[in-house]
Design a protein around this motif. Sequence first.
Motif, PDB file in Angstrom:
ATOM      1  N   LEU A 151       0.829  -1.207   0.000  1.00  0.00           N
ATOM      2  CA  LEU A 151       0.000   0.000   0.000  1.00  0.00           C
ATOM      3  C   LEU A 151       0.860   1.253   0.000  1.00  0.00           C
ATOM      4  CD1 LEU A 151      -2.813   1.297   0.175  1.00  0.00           C
ATOM      5  CD2 LEU A 151      -2.605   1.155   2.667  1.00  0.00           C
ATOM      6  N   TYR A 152       1.885   1.289   0.862  1.00  0.00           N
ATOM      7  CA  TYR A 152       2.724   2.483   0.948  1.00  0.00           C
ATOM      8  C   TYR A 152       3.530   2.696  -0.330  1.00  0.00           C
ATOM      9  CZ  TYR A 152       1.678   2.216   5.957  1.00  0.00           C
ATOM     10  OH  TYR A 152       1.046   2.151   7.169  1.00  0.00           O
ATOM     11  N   ILE A 153       3.992   1.603  -0.928  1.00  0.00           N
ATOM     12  CA  ILE A 153       4.718   1.732  -2.198  1.00  0.00           C
ATOM     13  C   ILE A 153       3.793   2.272  -3.278  1.00  0.00           C
ATOM     14  CG2 ILE A 153       5.829   0.424  -4.048  1.00  0.00           C
ATOM     15  CD1 ILE A 153       7.010  -1.395  -1.861  1.00  0.00           C
ATOM     16  N   ASP A 154       2.555   1.764  -3.314  1.00  0.00           N
ATOM     17  CA  ASP A 154       1.601   2.260  -4.295  1.00  0.00           C
ATOM     18  C   ASP A 154       1.285   3.742  -4.070  1.00  0.00           C
ATOM     19  OD1 ASP A 154       1.375  -0.144  -5.647  1.00  0.00           O
ATOM     20  OD2 ASP A 154      -0.370  -0.821  -4.513  1.00  0.00           O
ATOM     21  N   MET A 155       1.177   4.169  -2.822  1.00  0.00           N
ATOM     22  CA  MET A 155       0.907   5.575  -2.529  1.00  0.00           C
ATOM     23  C   MET A 155       2.040   6.461  -3.052  1.00  0.00           C
ATOM     24  SD  MET A 155      -0.671   5.194   1.322  1.00  0.00           S
ATOM     25  CE  MET A 155      -0.799   6.959   1.643  1.00  0.00           C
ATOM     26  N   ALA A 156       3.269   5.952  -2.983  1.00  0.00           N
ATOM     27  CA  ALA A 156       4.419   6.746  -3.411  1.00  0.00           C
ATOM     28  C   ALA A 156       4.631   6.704  -4.924  1.00  0.00           C
ATOM     29  CB  ALA A 156       5.676   6.260  -2.696  1.00  0.00           C
ATOM     30  N   THR A 157       4.368   5.522  -5.532  1.00  0.00           N
ATOM     31  CA  THR A 157       4.724   5.355  -6.944  1.00  0.00           C
ATOM     32  C   THR A 157       3.522   5.277  -7.883  1.00  0.00           C
ATOM     33  OG1 THR A 157       4.766   2.927  -6.760  1.00  0.00           O
ATOM     34  CG2 THR A 157       6.821   4.127  -6.266  1.00  0.00           C
ATOM     35  N   GLU A 158       2.352   4.945  -7.358  1.00  0.00           N
ATOM     36  CA  GLU A 158       1.135   4.843  -8.169  1.00  0.00           C
ATOM     37  C   GLU A 158       0.000   5.581  -7.458  1.00  0.00           C
ATOM     38  OE1 GLU A 158       1.077   3.525 -11.113  1.00  0.00           O
ATOM     39  OE2 GLU A 158       3.044   2.544 -11.105  1.00  0.00           O
ATOM     40  N   ILE A 172      -1.520  16.568  12.381  1.00  0.00           N
ATOM     41  CA  ILE A 172      -2.651  16.643  11.454  1.00  0.00           C
ATOM     42  C   ILE A 172      -3.941  17.085  12.151  1.00  0.00           C
ATOM     43  CG2 ILE A 172      -1.728  14.957   9.826  1.00  0.00           C
ATOM     44  CD1 ILE A 172      -3.898  12.986  11.031  1.00  0.00           C
ATOM     45  N   ILE A 173      -3.873  17.485  13.412  1.00  0.00           N
ATOM     46  CA  ILE A 173      -5.111  17.888  14.083  1.00  0.00           C
ATOM     47  C   ILE A 173      -5.752  19.074  13.364  1.00  0.00           C
ATOM     48  CG2 ILE A 173      -6.070  18.879  16.198  1.00  0.00           C
ATOM     49  CD1 ILE A 173      -4.252  17.069  17.796  1.00  0.00           C
ATOM     50  N   GLY A 174      -4.943  20.027  12.941  1.00  0.00           N
ATOM     51  CA  GLY A 174      -5.492  21.146  12.174  1.00  0.00           C
ATOM     52  C   GLY A 174      -6.130  20.688  10.878  1.00  0.00           C
ATOM     53  N   ASN A 175      -5.523  19.702  10.211  1.00  0.00           N
ATOM     54  CA  ASN A 175      -6.098  19.149   8.986  1.00  0.00           C
ATOM     55  C   ASN A 175      -7.465  18.528   9.270  1.00  0.00           C
ATOM     56  OD1 ASN A 175      -3.151  19.099   9.099  1.00  0.00           O
ATOM     57  ND2 ASN A 175      -3.162  18.166   7.085  1.00  0.00           N
ATOM     58  N   LEU A 206       2.602   8.402  10.378  1.00  0.00           N
ATOM     59  CA  LEU A 206       2.929   7.475   9.300  1.00  0.00           C
ATOM     60  C   LEU A 206       3.108   8.210   7.973  1.00  0.00           C
ATOM     61  CD1 LEU A 206       0.412   4.584  10.061  1.00  0.00           C
ATOM     62  CD2 LEU A 206       2.903   4.385  10.082  1.00  0.00           C
ATOM     63  N   PHE A 207       2.506   9.390   7.856  1.00  0.00           N
ATOM     64  CA  PHE A 207       2.506  10.134   6.602  1.00  0.00           C
ATOM     65  C   PHE A 207       2.854  11.595   6.870  1.00  0.00           C
ATOM     66  CE2 PHE A 207      -1.098   7.170   6.878  1.00  0.00           C
ATOM     67  CZ  PHE A 207      -0.702   6.216   5.951  1.00  0.00           C
ATOM     68  N   SER A 208       3.432  12.235   5.886  1.00  0.00           N
ATOM     69  CA  SER A 208       3.632  13.677   5.974  1.00  0.00           C
ATOM     70  C   SER A 208       2.278  14.375   5.890  1.00  0.00           C
ATOM     71  CB  SER A 208       4.520  14.161   4.830  1.00  0.00           C
ATOM     72  OG  SER A 208       3.837  14.028   3.591  1.00  0.00           O
ATOM     73  N   ASN A 209       2.241  15.643   6.306  1.00  0.00           N
ATOM     74  CA  ASN A 209       1.001  16.416   6.177  1.00  0.00           C
ATOM     75  C   ASN A 209       0.538  16.482   4.728  1.00  0.00           C
ATOM     76  OD1 ASN A 209       1.155  16.987   8.959  1.00  0.00           O
ATOM     77  ND2 ASN A 209       0.271  19.016   8.625  1.00  0.00           N
ATOM     78  N   ASP A 210       1.481  16.699   3.816  1.00  0.00           N
ATOM     79  CA  ASP A 210       1.106  16.795   2.407  1.00  0.00           C
ATOM     80  C   ASP A 210       0.503  15.484   1.912  1.00  0.00           C
ATOM     81  OD1 ASP A 210       1.934  19.396   2.272  1.00  0.00           O
ATOM     82  OD2 ASP A 210       3.871  18.948   1.311  1.00  0.00           O
ATOM     83  N   MET A 211       1.114  14.355   2.305  1.00  0.00           N
ATOM     84  CA  MET A 211       0.592  13.061   1.861  1.00  0.00           C
ATOM     85  C   MET A 211      -0.759  12.778   2.522  1.00  0.00           C
ATOM     86  SD  MET A 211       2.388   9.292   1.792  1.00  0.00           S
ATOM     87  CE  MET A 211       3.183   9.509   0.183  1.00  0.00           C
ATOM     88  N   TRP A 212      -0.911  13.178   3.796  1.00  0.00           N
ATOM     89  CA  TRP A 212      -2.206  12.980   4.453  1.00  0.00           C
ATOM     90  C   TRP A 212      -3.281  13.769   3.708  1.00  0.00           C
ATOM     91  CZ3 TRP A 212      -6.416  15.320   6.421  1.00  0.00           C
ATOM     92  CH2 TRP A 212      -7.297  14.502   7.144  1.00  0.00           C
ATOM     93  N   ASN A 213      -2.991  15.015   3.407  1.00  0.00           N
ATOM     94  CA  ASN A 213      -3.966  15.830   2.681  1.00  0.00           C
ATOM     95  C   ASN A 213      -4.266  15.245   1.301  1.00  0.00           C
ATOM     96  OD1 ASN A 213      -4.691  17.925   4.463  1.00  0.00           O
ATOM     97  ND2 ASN A 213      -2.780  19.002   4.066  1.00  0.00           N
ATOM     98  N   TYR A 254      -3.714   5.104  -8.558  1.00  0.00           N
ATOM     99  CA  TYR A 254      -4.229   3.782  -8.189  1.00  0.00           C
ATOM    100  C   TYR A 254      -4.564   3.746  -6.698  1.00  0.00           C
ATOM    101  CZ  TYR A 254      -4.131  -1.165  -6.930  1.00  0.00           C
ATOM    102  OH  TYR A 254      -4.445  -2.402  -6.426  1.00  0.00           O
ATOM    103  N   ALA A 255      -3.645   4.230  -5.864  1.00  0.00           N
ATOM    104  CA  ALA A 255      -3.881   4.211  -4.411  1.00  0.00           C
ATOM    105  C   ALA A 255      -5.098   5.061  -4.051  1.00  0.00           C
ATOM    106  CB  ALA A 255      -2.638   4.706  -3.674  1.00  0.00           C
ATOM    107  N   GLN A 256      -5.234   6.221  -4.681  1.00  0.00           N
ATOM    108  CA  GLN A 256      -6.389   7.070  -4.397  1.00  0.00           C
ATOM    109  C   GLN A 256      -7.691   6.374  -4.783  1.00  0.00           C
ATOM    110  OE1 GLN A 256      -6.333  10.526  -2.975  1.00  0.00           O
ATOM    111  NE2 GLN A 256      -8.263   9.470  -2.529  1.00  0.00           N
ATOM    112  N   HIS A 257      -7.681   5.671  -5.895  1.00  0.00           N
ATOM    113  CA  HIS A 257      -8.886   4.964  -6.335  1.00  0.00           C
ATOM    114  C   HIS A 257      -9.256   3.868  -5.332  1.00  0.00           C
ATOM    115  CE1 HIS A 257     -11.866   4.185  -9.438  1.00  0.00           C
ATOM    116  NE2 HIS A 257     -11.656   2.882  -9.297  1.00  0.00           N
TER     117      HIS A 257
END
Length: 351
Positions: free
Chosen positions: A162-169, A254-257, A215-222, A172-175
């Motif tokens: 899952l994490y590899i797909d989030m970074a490279t695909e 991410i509380i503000g997010n 587990l994720f950066s703020n940008d990746m969480w958003n 697909y991960a969003q879908h």
Amino acid sequence: MGMTSKERVRAAFEHKTPDRVPCFLKGVDVAYGKLMKHFGVDSYEAVHDKMDIDVWNLWAPYIGPELPVQKTADGHDEFTHEFGYRYIMHWNGAEYNAHTTYYPLQETETIEQLDAWTWPNPDHFDYEAVARECGKHENRALRIGWPGVYQFVTNLVDAEKLYIDMATEPEYAQHLFDKMVEFELEYYGRMFEAADGRIDILCVCDDYGTQNGMLFSNDMWNQFFAKNTKRLADLAHRHGAFYLQHSCGAVRPIIGNLIDCGVDGLDPIQKVAGMEPEGLKADFGDQLCFHGGIDTQDLLPHGTPAAVTAEAERFIETLNKNGGYILGPSQDFEGDVPVENILALYAARRI
């Protein structure tokens, strides 16, 4: 005359001072078994009555086609979940834990394959059970929910892929996340409709943090989770309910997010860096209701009843100013927590 449990919990979310701090109870079967034995009762409901618990969890049980159970090579029963993954129950010395043994989307690589997979059918759940439970607990605050945007997906595909797909695909991960949330919106939406305005809280579980950080950066969480968190929060709000986000770990970044997405409350306030109640109340206390916080990792299994009560009193004194707090453990009560420590936590409600 005091408030009902429903009024008390809703006051906490609305940042109004309740007649006393509201509370919830959650625990594994072994912990509930100890409490039933202590009180001489034979149901979870009776335990909640004995302890004057304000929140009752309800769900729509699975009633679809029978799910197979098979034997593993070493003799364990391997169960199939309605989402298609398989798991065994492992005894860890205090209670049983589920261990996923088969991930149905592990070999999936394309959006077309995701669309072709047989996703859970919302018709396979008993929504009438929700209405029946609402009728049995009219005065309690009622909560639904469990699968969220992220965490449940890690039963469909292992975390590494899952994490590899989030970074490279990323598309697909969003879908994948979007497909998961499409089911949830339908499933929770039908529960809200069956309850006819009686559900107070939608709580979804997504462990975005570890004990040391995110587990994720703020940008990746958003990027991956903000849109769908807002969709679920909007669903709750359309039905007059509050949205409670569960996430273990050090999730302060991410509380503000979460607030931007419409989240009303945060659970479980684990005892990790950045999640100290004083700082949370000072920075976010007028925007979030905090839920839980009494440490299940060390204090509750190993501390004295007096120490448990003192910590619960600290949380109440800090977080319950102008409402905004619901008392309870920082995770489920596990099988190694003594009954006297569970009772000591709720004894703090006297302040």
